[in-house]
Design a protein around this motif. Structure first.
Motif, PDB file in Angstrom:
ATOM      1  N   TYR A  76       3.342  14.800 -12.807  1.00 64.78           N
ATOM      2  CA  TYR A  76       2.594  15.496 -11.770  1.00 64.78           C
ATOM      3  C   TYR A  76       3.563  16.173 -10.804  1.00 64.78           C
ATOM      4  N   SER A  77       3.106  17.259 -10.217  1.00 65.88           N
ATOM      5  CA  SER A  77       3.894  17.961  -9.212  1.00 65.88           C
ATOM      6  C   SER A  77       3.357  17.642  -7.827  1.00 65.88           C
ATOM      7  N   LEU A  78       4.134  18.017  -6.815  1.00 70.38           N
ATOM      8  CA  LEU A  78       3.672  17.799  -5.444  1.00 70.38           C
ATOM      9  C   LEU A  78       2.413  18.609  -5.163  1.00 70.38           C
ATOM     10  N   ASP A  79       2.298  19.778  -5.767  1.00 70.23           N
ATOM     11  CA  ASP A  79       1.084  20.577  -5.594  1.00 70.23           C
ATOM     12  C   ASP A  79      -0.132  19.850  -6.166  1.00 70.23           C
ATOM     13  N   VAL A 119      -0.520  16.655  -6.195  1.00 66.09           N
ATOM     14  CA  VAL A 119      -0.854  15.626  -5.210  1.00 66.09           C
ATOM     15  C   VAL A 119      -1.573  16.252  -4.025  1.00 66.09           C
ATOM     16  N   TYR A 120      -1.104  17.422  -3.581  1.00 70.42           N
ATOM     17  CA  TYR A 120      -1.763  18.096  -2.460  1.00 70.42           C
ATOM     18  C   TYR A 120      -3.229  18.389  -2.766  1.00 70.42           C
ATOM     19  N   GLU A 121      -3.524  18.661  -4.035  1.00 75.76           N
ATOM     20  CA  GLU A 121      -4.903  18.957  -4.413  1.00 75.76           C
ATOM     21  C   GLU A 121      -5.818  17.751  -4.244  1.00 75.76           C
ATOM     22  N   THR A 122      -5.246  16.554  -4.162  1.00 76.67           N
ATOM     23  CA  THR A 122      -6.070  15.349  -4.019  1.00 76.67           C
ATOM     24  C   THR A 122      -6.432  15.051  -2.570  1.00 76.67           C
ATOM     25  N   ARG A 123      -5.857  15.799  -1.638  1.00 74.88           N
ATOM     26  CA  ARG A 123      -6.182  15.556  -0.230  1.00 74.88           C
ATOM     27  C   ARG A 123      -7.643  15.895   0.034  1.00 74.88           C
ATOM     28  N   VAL A 172       3.533  12.037   4.643  1.00 74.69           N
ATOM     29  CA  VAL A 172       4.285  10.933   4.052  1.00 74.69           C
ATOM     30  C   VAL A 172       3.599  10.427   2.791  1.00 74.69           C
ATOM     31  N   ALA A 173       2.270  10.258   2.866  1.00 65.85           N
ATOM     32  CA  ALA A 173       1.530   9.670   1.746  1.00 65.85           C
ATOM     33  C   ALA A 173       1.644  10.532   0.483  1.00 65.85           C
ATOM     34  N   CYS A 174       1.640  11.853   0.633  1.00 62.59           N
ATOM     35  CA  CYS A 174       1.738  12.730  -0.538  1.00 62.59           C
ATOM     36  C   CYS A 174       3.086  12.569  -1.237  1.00 62.59           C
ATOM     37  N   ARG A 175       4.136  12.444  -0.449  1.00 67.28           N
ATOM     38  CA  ARG A 175       5.467  12.293  -1.044  1.00 67.28           C
ATOM     39  C   ARG A 175       5.665  10.903  -1.648  1.00 67.28           C
ATOM     40  N   VAL A 176       4.978   9.914  -1.109  1.00 64.33           N
ATOM     41  CA  VAL A 176       5.028   8.584  -1.710  1.00 64.33           C
ATOM     42  C   VAL A 176       4.188   8.550  -2.984  1.00 64.33           C
ATOM     43  N   ALA A 177       3.051   9.238  -2.969  1.00 63.07           N
ATOM     44  CA  ALA A 177       2.162   9.230  -4.137  1.00 63.07           C
ATOM     45  C   ALA A 177       2.823   9.871  -5.350  1.00 63.07           C
ATOM     46  N   LEU A 178       3.700  10.849  -5.129  1.00 64.68           N
ATOM     47  CA  LEU A 178       4.309  11.554  -6.265  1.00 64.68           C
ATOM     48  C   LEU A 178       5.140  10.622  -7.151  1.00 64.68           C
ATOM     49  N   PRO A 179       6.124   9.894  -6.634  1.00 62.25           N
ATOM     50  CA  PRO A 179       6.866   8.977  -7.522  1.00 62.25           C
ATOM     51  C   PRO A 179       6.005   7.822  -8.029  1.00 62.25           C
ATOM     52  N   VAL A 180       5.033   7.388  -7.225  1.00 62.27           N
ATOM     53  CA  VAL A 180       4.138   6.320  -7.705  1.00 62.27           C
ATOM     54  C   VAL A 180       3.380   6.794  -8.940  1.00 62.27           C
ATOM     55  N   ALA A 181       2.909   8.041  -8.908  1.00 64.62           N
ATOM     56  CA  ALA A 181       2.156   8.580 -10.042  1.00 64.62           C
ATOM     57  C   ALA A 181       3.043   8.822 -11.256  1.00 64.62           C
ATOM     58  N   ARG A 238      -7.778   9.876  -7.399  1.00 60.57           N
ATOM     59  CA  ARG A 238      -8.255  11.232  -7.665  1.00 60.57           C
ATOM     60  C   ARG A 238      -7.326  11.974  -8.617  1.00 60.57           C
ATOM     61  N   LEU A 239      -6.029  11.733  -8.515  1.00 68.83           N
ATOM     62  CA  LEU A 239      -5.054  12.429  -9.354  1.00 68.83           C
ATOM     63  C   LEU A 239      -5.222  12.051 -10.813  1.00 68.83           C
ATOM     64  N   LYS A 240      -5.385  10.763 -11.085  1.00 67.90           N
ATOM     65  CA  LYS A 240      -5.458  10.278 -12.465  1.00 67.90           C
ATOM     66  C   LYS A 240      -6.891  10.029 -12.945  1.00 67.90           C
ATOM     67  N   GLY A 241      -7.847  10.172 -12.040  1.00 72.56           N
ATOM     68  CA  GLY A 241      -9.230   9.916 -12.429  1.00 72.56           C
ATOM     69  C   GLY A 241      -9.493   8.470 -12.766  1.00 72.56           C
ATOM     70  N   THR A 242      -8.821   7.561 -12.040  1.00 73.77           N
ATOM     71  CA  THR A 242      -8.934   6.133 -12.347  1.00 73.77           C
ATOM     72  C   THR A 242      -9.707   5.359 -11.280  1.00 73.77           C
ATOM     73  N   GLY A 243     -10.406   6.065 -10.415  1.00 71.84           N
ATOM     74  CA  GLY A 243     -11.194   5.370  -9.402  1.00 71.84           C
ATOM     75  C   GLY A 243     -12.400   4.675 -10.023  1.00 71.84           C
ATOM     76  N   THR A 244     -12.796   3.559  -9.438  1.00 68.35           N
ATOM     77  CA  THR A 244     -13.945   2.792  -9.933  1.00 68.35           C
ATOM     78  C   THR A 244     -14.833   2.393  -8.762  1.00 68.35           C
ATOM     79  N   PRO A 245     -16.117   2.092  -9.009  1.00 69.18           N
ATOM     80  CA  PRO A 245     -16.983   1.590  -7.935  1.00 69.18           C
ATOM     81  C   PRO A 245     -16.426   0.320  -7.293  1.00 69.18           C
ATOM     82  N   PHE A 246     -15.858  -0.563  -8.120  1.00 74.89           N
ATOM     83  CA  PHE A 246     -15.265  -1.774  -7.553  1.00 74.89           C
ATOM     84  C   PHE A 246     -14.104  -1.417  -6.632  1.00 74.89           C
ATOM     85  N   GLY A 247     -13.345  -0.386  -6.995  1.00 70.45           N
ATOM     86  CA  GLY A 247     -12.246   0.045  -6.153  1.00 70.45           C
ATOM     87  C   GLY A 247     -12.721   0.534  -4.795  1.00 70.45           C
ATOM     88  N   LEU A 248     -13.866   1.226  -4.778  1.00 73.09           N
ATOM     89  CA  LEU A 248     -14.432   1.664  -3.501  1.00 73.09           C
ATOM     90  C   LEU A 248     -14.775   0.464  -2.631  1.00 73.09           C
TER      91      LEU A 248
END
Length: 300
Positions: free
Chosen positions: A8-11, A13-17, A32-41, A93-103
């Protein structure tokens, strides 16, 4: 990068805001969160739920710091906890891995973090000073937070019930378009894009000269300006309240805890009163047309 994983690119990640968010998140957390999310992803297999649990653990560390009168450390860990809480949504949102339990986990984790940090702050300052006002402070913060996040979904249920009644009475009518004013009743909404909210779907009441009242014109101009910067039009919500009590005030020092908590609490209450007023206007404008058609208890 782990084998077989998409890069994934930083762009990306920005799309998930969120299209509109709190000003605290937009200016002080997302960068900060966007730059942390990039290496995590790209470099880990951490799931959104795992990040939510990490956020809760950091929140517990923050509460422990507050309880031991380490205010700066408590503020730092609370910020980290909230930032990671933002990262988990971006990964979902980036990976489409959200779940109702996660909410559910995210929602409950946020409430636990606030209650623990409020209790830690109250205990730490009361143990140090013996001032009972800090006990009141901790209880008030916890109650205000719970009220905010209980009241919002109930207001949404009122609106939904009224809209269902209108649809039943007139099946051919088009559903109401969600305006920014309606979106204000959500605790952490992801409202319409800036270009949609800037279209002004509702006509403003006209004055004697046939023009919108000055206050409404000013509000709409402000709303368009904020929309261009992804900032929600209600400037004091639960997120800003948490930031004031658990980040800004502790960094300023113990002297700021009660004044800043009281000020931010009053602003939050004023915002809630405004939201309830808007809900009442919505119910009055779009409610049932006759007593027989109305539902007395929409929350049952």
């Amino acid at each position: 990068m782990l084998g077989g994983m998409r890069t994934y690119s930083l762009d990306d990640v920005y799309e998930t805001r969120k299209r509109r968010d709190s000003w605290w998140t937009v200016y002080f957390v997302d960068p900060v969160a966007c730059r942390v999310a990039l290496p995590v992803a790209n470099r880990t297999r951490m799931t959104p739920n795992g990040l939510t649990v990490l956020s809760l653990v950091l929140g517990m560390v923050s509460a422990a710091c507050f309880a031991s009168n380490q205010l700066i450390a408590g503020a730092a860990f609370f910020y980290l906890s909230f930032m990671i809480d933002c990262v988990d949504g971006k990964i979902a949102r980036l990976k489409g891995t959200g779940t109702p339990f996660g909410l559910w986990l995210d929602y409950v984790g946020d409430r636990i973090r606030v209650v623990l940090c409020a209790g830690g702050l109250a205990y730490g300052q009361y143990a140090l000073t013996g001032d009972v006002r800090y006990v009141v402070l901790g209880a008030a913060v916890a109650v205000l937070d719970l009220f905010r996040y209980v009241n919002a979904p109930q207001m949404k249920r009122v609106r939904d019930a009224i809209r269902e009644e209108r649809q039943e009475r007139d099946p051919l009518s088009e559903p109401d378009t969600l305006t920014d004013a309606d979106a204000l009743t959500d605790p952490d909404p992801d409202p319409l894009p800036a270009q949609e909210s800037a279209q002004e779907p509702e006509r403003a009441p006209l004055g004697r000269a046939g023009r919108p009242r000055g206050l409404l014109r000013l509000f709409r101009r402000l709303n368009r300006f904020l929309a261009r910067h992804r900032v929600r039009s209600h400037l004091v919500s639960g997120i800003e309240f948490h930031a004031a009590v658990f980040v800004i005030a502790p960094l300023a020092g113990a002297w700021a805890l009660i004044p800043l908590a009281a000020l931010s609490g009053l602003l939050l209450l004023a915002n809630e009163v405004f939201l309830v007023y808007r809900m009442w206007l919505f119910a009055r404008r779009h409610g049932a047309g006759s007593p027989q058609e109305s539902r007395e208890h929409v929350l049952v």
